[in-house]
Write an enzyme that holds these catalytic residues in place. Sequence first.
Site, mmCIF file in Angstrom:
data_model
loop_
_atom_site.group_PDB
_atom_site.id
_atom_site.type_symbol
_atom_site.label_atom_id
_atom_site.label_comp_id
_atom_site.label_asym_id
_atom_site.label_seq_id
_atom_site.Cartn_x
_atom_site.Cartn_y
_atom_site.Cartn_z
ATOM 1 N N GLY A 4 0.837 -1.196 0.000
ATOM 2 C CA GLY A 4 0.000 0.000 0.000
ATOM 3 C C GLY A 4 0.867 1.239 0.000
ATOM 4 N N GLU B 68 7.612 11.181 3.373
ATOM 5 C CA GLU B 68 7.830 11.428 4.802
ATOM 6 C C GLU B 68 9.067 12.281 5.062
ATOM 7 O OE1 GLU B 68 6.498 7.468 6.987
ATOM 8 O OE2 GLU B 68 7.576 7.039 5.147
HETATM 9 MO MO1 MOS Z 1 3.414 6.211 6.471
HETATM 10 S S1 MOS Z 1 3.474 6.486 8.535
HETATM 11 O O1 MOS Z 1 4.427 4.853 6.289
HETATM 12 O O2 MOS Z 1 1.803 5.804 6.185
#
Ligand code: MOS
Length: 690
Positions: free
Chosen positions: A442, A656
């Site tokens: 995902g 991120e």
């Molecule tokens: Mo991110 S915290 O790997 O959805």
Amino acid sequence: MPPWAWRRAAGTLPEPAGFFADARLPLADHEIRHYGQIVAVVVAETLEQARDAAARVEVACETRPPNADFGRAKRHAVRPPEIPGLPLGRVIAKPEDVDIEAALAASEVRVEATYDVPPRHHMMMEPHAAVAAWDDGKLTIYSGTQGPVAHAMELAAVLGVPPADVHVISPYVGGGFGGKAFTWAPAMLAAAAARALGRPVKIVTSREQLFTVTGHRAASSQTIGLGAYRDGRLHAIKHHTVSESLVEDPGYRAAQKYYATPNAHIELSITPGMNLPPATIMRAPGDEAGSYALESAMDELADRLGMDPIELRVKNHLANTLIGGIPYASKHLEECYRVGAERFGWSRRPARPGSLTDGDDLVGMGMATAVLDAGRAPTTARVTFRPDGTATVACATSDAGTGMATIMAMTAARALGVPADRVVPALGDSRLPVAGADDIYGAIGSAATATVTAAILAAAREAIDALVRHAATAEGSPLRGAGDVRYEEGCLIGAGTCTGAGEARHEKGRLIGAGTSIGFGELLGLTGTAEIGADGTSTAPDDGHAHASYAAHFCEVRVNRWTREPRLSRFTTVVDAGAILNAVTARNQITGGVLFGLAAALCEEGRVEAATGRISNADLAGYLLPVSADAVEIDVHFLDHPDTGLGPAGARGIGELGTVGAAAAFANAVFNATGVRVRTLPITVDKLLG
Ligand code: MOS
């Protein structure tokens, strides 16, 4: 199958999610473990009726004083249990039996401090919500999720049905940040209630409920010790963390991938059994908090040494992984520092804290490094040619607002040599291609672009081959038996029958000027074929190198000398994340990430009432998020050096990266402005007074 039996969420995430799956199961027993826990579900014809009825539910329970005060609990933290296959929570030392206190004591210059980070909640715009409907024992559920296949498998496990009987549809996701990586009560209960009633059920969490019925970033308290020679070379790094949960492991995530040192000691202790909602991953889990502490400590060390913070970092450049000594591929962090310093005007940073003023403002500048491991996971994508002249590109990942649908269409369009508007991306559906029963990839771990593009490029090659074979052999094909058929820019060209091919050209899949070229849509129409396509797969990279994305953040703050209000005034970040496939979506990710990190620095904090475990600011009036007035234009610059060892597109993760180090850059700038070192986030006015 227990809910935790499914294996890995992404190649880069060490958590298999299993060790906290239990905590996500609603109504599993009669114990109330935390304030705001779900004790019943009320279903009605309208939302208003349901809310009214829920408000009338009376709960009789025995109460005990809760264990909800992390500040108290952390004094009794324990070493976590070892989880097979998981490095989290282990003592990581180099060498194995390093005496870190002795190494620190033997260092010429030392700093040691503790940095506290409060709980933080994923306040994505779209709340957790699901519409569930059963038909003949099979579930169709529309639910916001970062991983449709994982979501289907978890729901199947919870509901006791085969995974193939759960169809998750999630084409658009209004933000996830890790909060929608795993399955939470709202989707489980919508499915369970719909089955019990034999009617579709919709559950939408209120903003307040998001604080308690879904996960959060666990609070952590990190003690960092740095020992250095007078010339700035590090002799020892100690990174000891106490966290509310094993999920948040800042030491493991940060200390081993920033700086070279002969002595390192990383340790995690946890405070189990707290009466708080369960913790989960949140954008850069561990990395965000870890970088705040480590990069603040590096700033403190630079100050102690009287050395420029960039010079200190360059001196401790890490060429190979600290543990294992694996060389990093394509690392251009020093270029990030150099280019960033130039763009930002780092040379104008006042050497002495509190010495630069502008009217009523104290002006300060700070910098920090961001490192984020880059991964590529196993998955499958499918590329398909269709008779209407379009191609589809499909993968069972999701687009949580990152631009994945755009990246998929672009990547397939480039590989097929057709304009992107002729490629239709399909994602966000558990029935779309995925690699295998255990591969449930995902949009997680900043690995989606490297993963999905690798699969798409392989699928496009296979699909073109299949199309060429089809053109050369299918009944009705004008190129049948034409010898060497080749594919070019959406058209098939038969060399053997080539007459006047020089004049022939093709546009949008149509042949212009006649000859031997035919667009794929026309070909499929003539052969009466509904589609020709192929699967391609991605696997984890095995080039013998470590991969990580990097950034150098530079932050300028202004702190009002009378009110002590800190405000962001400038921010430059220079990013080394491999090839940048789409400058617009990439810039959005970094900008959003930086603001996410600045939010941690400036305002976000879940406040827990120690006496009750109630989160006292559980709404958007009390839980402060930055707004446009808090932001400035973030100056984002990409180096764009492809990392082809990670994947064929040369791209590494960025989703991120922006938040990593951003809070430290802000905190370091605040120190430079005021001389006050704030070691507890967020950096609010009260902490700058006095
Ligand atoms: Mo991110 S915290 O790997 O959805």
